[in-house]
Design an enzyme around this catalytic site. Sequence first.
Site, PDB file in Angstrom:
ATOM      1  CB  SER A 188      -0.921   0.066   1.064  1.00  4.57           C
ATOM      2  OG  SER A 188      -1.935   0.959   1.209  1.00  4.57           O
TER       3      SER A 188
ATOM      4  CG  ASP B  85      -7.082  -2.923  -4.224  1.00  8.06           C
ATOM      5  OD1 ASP B  85      -7.767  -1.756  -3.818  1.00  8.06           O
ATOM      6  OD2 ASP B  85      -5.793  -2.758  -3.928  1.00  8.06           O
TER       7      ASP B  85
ATOM      8  CG  HIS C   3      -5.375  -1.933  -0.536  1.00  5.29           C
ATOM      9  ND1 HIS C   3      -4.791  -1.514  -1.456  1.00  5.29           N
ATOM     10  CD2 HIS C   3      -5.118  -1.439   0.433  1.00  5.29           C
ATOM     11  CE1 HIS C   3      -3.721  -0.696  -1.393  1.00  5.29           C
ATOM     12  NE2 HIS C   3      -3.811  -0.587   0.040  1.00  5.29           N
TER      13      HIS C   3
END
Length: 434
Positions: free
Chosen positions: A210, A376, A412
């Site tokens: 991320s 996601d 995610h």
Amino acid sequence: MNKAFLGLLQLLVLLLPPSLRDYLWAAPSHHGAGQQLQVYHPIILSAGISCPVLEAQLTDAYTPSLPRCGELKGKGWFPLWNSKQDLVDHDYVSCFEEQMSLVFDPVTNDYQNRPGVETRVPDFGSAYGFSYKDDSCPFCCNIKLRDELETLGYRDGDTLFGAPYDIRHAPPRPGHPSKVYSDYFARLKDLVQNASAKNGNKPVIFIGHSFGGKLILDFVNSTPLPWRKQFIKHLVLLSPTPSTGFMEVVTNLASGPSCIHFDAAPHLALRTMWWSFASSLLSLPSQTVFAHDPLIVTKHKNYSAYDYPDFLAAVGFNMEGMLPSTKLALPTNLSVEAPMVPTTYLSSVGIQTIKQVVFWDGDFDVYPENVFGDGDGVVNWNSVLAFVNELKKQHSSENILFKFIKIPNVTHSEIAIQDNSLKIIMAEILEANS
């Protein structure tokens, strides 16, 4: 399954790199538990924006807005952002908001803490420098991934390292310095060189998830190319937040941060604090990818990637000491810079992801209706594809490895947690390690 096929399968497995072969032969339920694989290259981990810890100390220069916010003045370092429950139990959420907030200094053209508030990120260099801030996700923040690596023989401070960061600041860019990140990148460069020296001068593998993946890219791109080729073996990027932008950046600005929230305080209560972070403006949906599509819809006016100054003014993005929205570095002329070292990029797809928000009455103090597309759950798929295609094009021009792996139906936040996706990630790490 006939014996001839099994024999052929065993021969094919023997052709794999040793570390990957050993991993795939491990018991499926343990991903290699009980085995001690040869560790080839040191690994440095970086996790998402909710994961680093921040400590603070308050000096005599601090003037609290509430008496209880000053109770720790002069008492040394304390955990400011480490446990949501502690903040709630000690009635410290409003103090947290005040002490976390940044101010913009027009003299230095940079962001800094409020007067009398000093901060630091503890445990730099350790893979244990990241933690989730409540009990709702015990394996978030690369914790399960770290555990898997330790099962395979990696050890913190020896072959495994971490690079926690200050979530509030943004890496420097032309015309916008960042002392915090200039210092951070210098420390990270030293960490890379020391990790390499500690392991027979082997280059390192970076693994970033991320926002942590974005920072790894920004760091690598800040270094000279000869240095990268000497010290970086491979980048493994797990759903990095792309410079091409994604809609959650917009929703965080409009409704408060999704990555910092408390049951006792809605997102909106932390919106002003979030606006003070330089990082809050990173990865706004770019004109290159999102064009003139309406991202924010109201009955009187729609806002696209060309309308950020108007949108920020509409939500009230201004406060004393903040950089005026007219001077913000917004993503109007996007430039994607590839790291130019071997890279594996893993991203999930097939999850409902916000692509548009509707504040029909133009009231940004209520939560919007959401319109969904693919992605996601955080990063929009069209942005991922645009970002990946540009990285791949630049790598291909210099014949540098770039591998893109799509993992369907994992969110995610769970890409390094869910068993199936974690197995894929571990196999890629071990292949890069060979």
